[in-house]
Design a protein around this motif. Sequence first.
Motif, PDB file in Angstrom:
ATOM      1  N   HIS A   1       0.857  -1.184   0.000  1.00 16.29           N
ATOM      2  CA  HIS A   1       0.000   0.000   0.000  1.00 16.29           C
ATOM      3  C   HIS A   1       0.893   1.233   0.000  1.00 16.29           C
ATOM      4  O   HIS A   1       2.034   1.180   0.460  1.00 16.29           O
ATOM      5  CB  HIS A   1      -0.896   0.022   1.235  1.00 16.29           C
ATOM      6  N   VAL A   2       0.371   2.344  -0.491  1.00 21.27           N
ATOM      7  CA  VAL A   2       1.122   3.590  -0.551  1.00 21.27           C
ATOM      8  C   VAL A   2       0.321   4.689   0.134  1.00 21.27           C
ATOM      9  O   VAL A   2      -0.854   4.878  -0.161  1.00 21.27           O
ATOM     10  CB  VAL A   2       1.415   4.008  -2.008  1.00 21.27           C
ATOM     11  N   VAL A   3       0.971   5.397   1.060  1.00 18.33           N
ATOM     12  CA  VAL A   3       0.392   6.582   1.680  1.00 18.33           C
ATOM     13  C   VAL A   3       1.070   7.766   1.010  1.00 18.33           C
ATOM     14  O   VAL A   3       2.300   7.864   0.999  1.00 18.33           O
ATOM     15  CB  VAL A   3       0.612   6.597   3.207  1.00 18.33           C
ATOM     16  N   HIS A   4       0.267   8.659   0.434  1.00 19.67           N
ATOM     17  CA  HIS A   4       0.831   9.774  -0.322  1.00 19.67           C
ATOM     18  C   HIS A   4      -0.127  10.950  -0.333  1.00 19.67           C
ATOM     19  O   HIS A   4      -1.338  10.785  -0.189  1.00 19.67           O
ATOM     20  CB  HIS A   4       1.163   9.342  -1.760  1.00 19.67           C
TER      21      HIS A   4
ATOM     22  N   ARG B   1      -3.742  10.200   1.221  1.00 20.95           N
ATOM     23  CA  ARG B   1      -4.582   9.014   1.077  1.00 20.95           C
ATOM     24  C   ARG B   1      -3.747   7.750   1.089  1.00 20.95           C
ATOM     25  O   ARG B   1      -2.531   7.798   0.927  1.00 20.95           O
ATOM     26  CB  ARG B   1      -5.406   9.110  -0.201  1.00 20.95           C
ATOM     27  N   GLN B   2      -4.431   6.648   1.263  1.00 20.57           N
ATOM     28  CA  GLN B   2      -3.801   5.328   1.209  1.00 20.57           C
ATOM     29  C   GLN B   2      -4.402   4.576   0.030  1.00 20.57           C
ATOM     30  O   GLN B   2      -5.621   4.455  -0.075  1.00 20.57           O
ATOM     31  CB  GLN B   2      -4.081   4.586   2.504  1.00 20.57           C
ATOM     32  N   ASP B   3      -3.543   4.125  -0.873  1.00 21.09           N
ATOM     33  CA  ASP B   3      -3.969   3.342  -2.028  1.00 21.09           C
ATOM     34  C   ASP B   3      -3.150   2.063  -2.078  1.00 21.09           C
ATOM     35  O   ASP B   3      -2.046   2.009  -1.534  1.00 21.09           O
ATOM     36  CB  ASP B   3      -3.712   4.104  -3.338  1.00 21.09           C
ATOM     37  N   SER B   4      -3.658   1.065  -2.781  1.00 20.39           N
ATOM     38  CA  SER B   4      -2.813  -0.090  -3.058  1.00 20.39           C
ATOM     39  C   SER B   4      -1.715   0.385  -4.013  1.00 20.39           C
ATOM     40  O   SER B   4      -1.881   1.398  -4.705  1.00 20.39           O
ATOM     41  CB  SER B   4      -3.620  -1.217  -3.705  1.00 20.39           C
ATOM     42  N   PHE B   5      -0.606  -0.337  -4.068  1.00 19.93           N
ATOM     43  CA  PHE B   5       0.451   0.047  -4.996  1.00 19.93           C
ATOM     44  C   PHE B   5      -0.068   0.006  -6.432  1.00 19.93           C
ATOM     45  O   PHE B   5       0.289   0.846  -7.259  1.00 19.93           O
ATOM     46  CB  PHE B   5       1.686  -0.842  -4.839  1.00 19.93           C
TER      47      PHE B   5
ATOM     48  N   ARG C   1      -1.056   8.175  10.108  1.00 18.88           N
ATOM     49  CA  ARG C   1      -1.652   9.198  10.981  1.00 18.88           C
ATOM     50  C   ARG C   1      -2.124  10.420  10.181  1.00 18.88           C
ATOM     51  O   ARG C   1      -3.043  11.119  10.582  1.00 18.88           O
ATOM     52  CB  ARG C   1      -0.622   9.613  12.043  1.00 18.88           C
ATOM     53  N   HIS C   2      -1.529  10.660   9.028  1.00 17.53           N
ATOM     54  CA  HIS C   2      -1.862  11.829   8.220  1.00 17.53           C
ATOM     55  C   HIS C   2      -2.943  11.571   7.160  1.00 17.53           C
ATOM     56  O   HIS C   2      -3.340  12.502   6.462  1.00 17.53           O
ATOM     57  CB  HIS C   2      -0.597  12.360   7.536  1.00 17.53           C
ATOM     58  N   VAL C   3      -3.411  10.336   7.037  1.00 17.65           N
ATOM     59  CA  VAL C   3      -4.439  10.035   6.039  1.00 17.65           C
ATOM     60  C   VAL C   3      -5.656  10.929   6.289  1.00 17.65           C
ATOM     61  O   VAL C   3      -6.124  11.053   7.418  1.00 17.65           O
ATOM     62  CB  VAL C   3      -4.829   8.543   6.060  1.00 17.65           C
ATOM     63  N   GLY C   4      -6.117  11.562   5.230  1.00 15.60           N
ATOM     64  CA  GLY C   4      -7.255  12.472   5.317  1.00 15.60           C
ATOM     65  C   GLY C   4      -6.865  13.938   5.372  1.00 15.60           C
ATOM     66  O   GLY C   4      -7.709  14.812   5.140  1.00 15.60           O
ATOM     67  N   MET C   5      -5.600  14.242   5.688  1.00 17.95           N
ATOM     68  CA  MET C   5      -5.171  15.637   5.729  1.00 17.95           C
ATOM     69  C   MET C   5      -5.293  16.232   4.325  1.00 17.95           C
ATOM     70  O   MET C   5      -4.973  15.576   3.346  1.00 17.95           O
ATOM     71  CB  MET C   5      -3.731  15.741   6.226  1.00 17.95           C
TER      72      MET C   5
END
Length: 168
Positions: free
Chosen positions: A77-80, A92-96, A128-132
């Motif tokens: 998964h990727v958080v970006h 957001r968090q997405d699958s690779f 922790r930053h997902v949604g910012m």
Amino acid sequence: PRLAEGFYPAMPADTTLRERIDQLASGQAPRHRQLGVALAAREGLGLEARVLRGRDPACRWTHLGVAYQAAARGTWHVVHADPGDGRDGRVRQDSFVEFAERAASARLMRLPVPNRETATRLRTEALRHVGMPFDGSYDWTRRDAMYCTSFLWRIFQVVGLPAPQTPF
């Protein structure tokens, strides 16, 4: 693939984006598989990718995130910090696979993570930053929103990983 909108800030003339990414992604690939974290990079197709390549023609990777493996030998998964379509940008968090769908190419690269504890802290801090909100003004000083590189730089600082001394 859907084209992302938005612009990236001008970079210092003495340092290319490629050099900054290389600072983060130095070393051999197998270690990220052992620790379950990596730097996710993609070669974008959208307007911001064209802007970056116009500034630095040698630039291949135009968007970055923190990748983690869900479980041993599990899905990556990727958080970006994603600009979205210009209205719904956020961390957001997405699958690779989803991360790579909006790219000409994408890959996972080793991060300078010394041990599993640091890898876990990096993953926790990223999530922790997902949604910012996404920072469409690309203002490095904002604390209420982030763009992809400010997101990486800040979580690296919190976790204690080496990062470039200046924004990239």
